[in-house]
Design an enzyme around this catalytic site. Structure first.
Site, short mmCIF file in Angstrom:
data_model
loop_
_atom_site.label_atom_id
_atom_site.label_comp_id
_atom_site.label_asym_id
_atom_site.label_seq_id
_atom_site.Cartn_x
_atom_site.Cartn_y
_atom_site.Cartn_z
N ASP A 116 6.59 7.91 0.34
CA ASP A 116 5.47 7.00 0.15
C ASP A 116 5.68 5.86 1.15
O ASP A 116 6.79 5.64 1.67
CB ASP A 116 5.53 6.49 -1.29
CG ASP A 116 4.70 5.25 -1.50
OD1 ASP A 116 3.49 5.30 -1.22
OD2 ASP A 116 5.26 4.21 -1.91
N ASP A 149 3.74 2.21 1.13
CA ASP A 149 3.68 0.84 0.58
C ASP A 149 4.60 0.68 -0.62
O ASP A 149 4.42 1.34 -1.63
CB ASP A 149 2.24 0.50 0.20
CG ASP A 149 1.35 0.41 1.43
OD1 ASP A 149 0.36 1.16 1.50
OD2 ASP A 149 1.67 -0.39 2.34
C1 XBP Z 1 -0.38 1.78 -1.97
C2 XBP Z 1 -1.83 1.60 -2.19
C3 XBP Z 1 -2.68 1.13 -1.05
C4 XBP Z 1 -2.23 -0.26 -0.61
C5 XBP Z 1 -3.34 -0.97 0.15
O1 XBP Z 1 -0.28 2.92 -1.15
O2 XBP Z 1 -2.32 1.88 -3.28
O3 XBP Z 1 -4.00 1.08 -1.53
O4 XBP Z 1 -1.98 -1.05 -1.77
O5 XBP Z 1 -3.69 -0.18 1.28
P1 XBP Z 1 1.07 3.84 -1.22
P2 XBP Z 1 -5.24 0.19 1.55
O6 XBP Z 1 0.60 5.18 -1.75
O7 XBP Z 1 1.58 3.88 0.20
O8 XBP Z 1 2.05 3.16 -2.18
O9 XBP Z 1 -6.02 -1.09 1.42
O10 XBP Z 1 -5.24 0.75 2.96
O11 XBP Z 1 -5.59 1.20 0.50
MG MG Z 2 3.79 2.85 -2.99
#
Ligand code: XBP
Ligand code: MG
Length: 263
Positions: free
Chosen positions: A12, A14
């Site tokens: 993953d 973020d």
């Molecule tokens: C986390 C998310 C993303 C980010 C914001 O993604 O839910 O929506 O918070 O990015 P991950 P966007 O699966 O990498 O943990 O505004 O581009 O959605």
């Molecule tokens: Mg994440």
């Protein structure tokens, strides 16, 4: 239990590769200000909004909670792509400038895995623009070449906790779920990876640490490094090692799949 080498590690982005959500929150607020929306997400509000994956989906949820006439709500909903595009410009610019480092142990484990012949992949809800910006800023100009598959954003309709993004990554990798390990930071991410059949390592952040991570293969504060050693209780789980090495990862994942056929 013999160490059995996984065919791939799926990360993953973020919260897992890097602790990015404060930068996302700041970018949302800058976009709201630029577009004169009069909205500001506090840390407390954003922590709650993170239960909804996807920035566009998060904005829609915010609008749904506002006390608005139907016509005004419809007008705002029609602007969600524009609002999110502005947010992505703010976020990717900050990340491209190197404002958000990788979490401890990420670069080291990527190197160890690749040195052992294990392929790497991404499964993220964020946009490809944001993934590219982070990987280039933290792993250099050829960063993207290190990942056999980058599955992200709107490539799937059903975002985490649905398994779709992991199933897409597995399909494009051409590997079995029981020979692949996932790395996540959130409950939505754990649910998505587990629903796709992957043994999962969880490294929570401030934004996700209050969740119940039952079902995770391993939960650590972070992956650890010689310069960022894990606290002792984590080391106990890692046979008193101060960071999660690729060999130890294989041992722990191998224990979870007692049959030779699986990982
Ligand atoms: C986390 C998310 C993303 C980010 C914001 O993604 O839910 O929506 O918070 O990015 P991950 P966007 O699966 O990498 O943990 O505004 O581009 O959605
Ligand atoms: Mg994440």
């Amino acid at each position: 239990m013999p160490d059995i080498r996984p065919d791939a590690l799926i990360f993953d982005v973020d919260g897992t590769l890097a602790d990015t959500e404060e930068a996302h929150r700041t970018a949302f607020n800058l976009a709201f200000e630029q577009l004169d929306l009069g909205w500001t997400w506090t840390r407390t509000e954003y922590r709650s909004l993170l239960a909804t994956t996807g920035g566009k989906e998060r904005i829609v949820r915010h609008i749904a909670a506002l006390d608005l006439a139907d016509a005004e709500r419809a007008r705002l909903l029609a602007r969600v792509p524009q609002i999110h595009a502005a947010k992505t410009r703010f976020y990717s610019a900050v990340v491209r400038d190197g404002a958000v480092p990788l979490r401890p142990g990420v670069a080291r484990l990527l190197d160890e895995a690749q040195h052992a012949g294990c392929r790497l992949a991404i499964a993220s809800t964020t946009t490809a623009i944001n993934v590219d910006a982070l990987l280039h800023a933290t792993l250099g100009a050829r960063a993207l070449e290190r990942f056999a598959v980058i599955a992200c954003g709107d490539q799937v309709a059903a975002k985490k906790p649905a398994p779709d993004i992991y199933l897409l990554a597995l399909e494009h990798l051409g590997v079995r779920a029981d020979r692949t390990i996932a790395f996540e930071d959130s409950l939505n991410g754990l649910r998505a990876a587990r629903a796709a059949g992957l043994w999962t390592v969880i490294t929570p952040t401030f934004w996700t640490e209050d969740s119940d991570f039952s079902g995770a293969g391993l939960v650590l504060p972070h992956l650890g490094d010689p310069s960022a050693r894990l606290p002792d209780e984590s080391g106990t789980r890692l046979r008193h090692r101060a960071w999660l090495g690729f060999d130890e990862l294989c041992r722990l994942a191998g224990q979870a799949h007692p049959t030779e056929a699986a990982l």
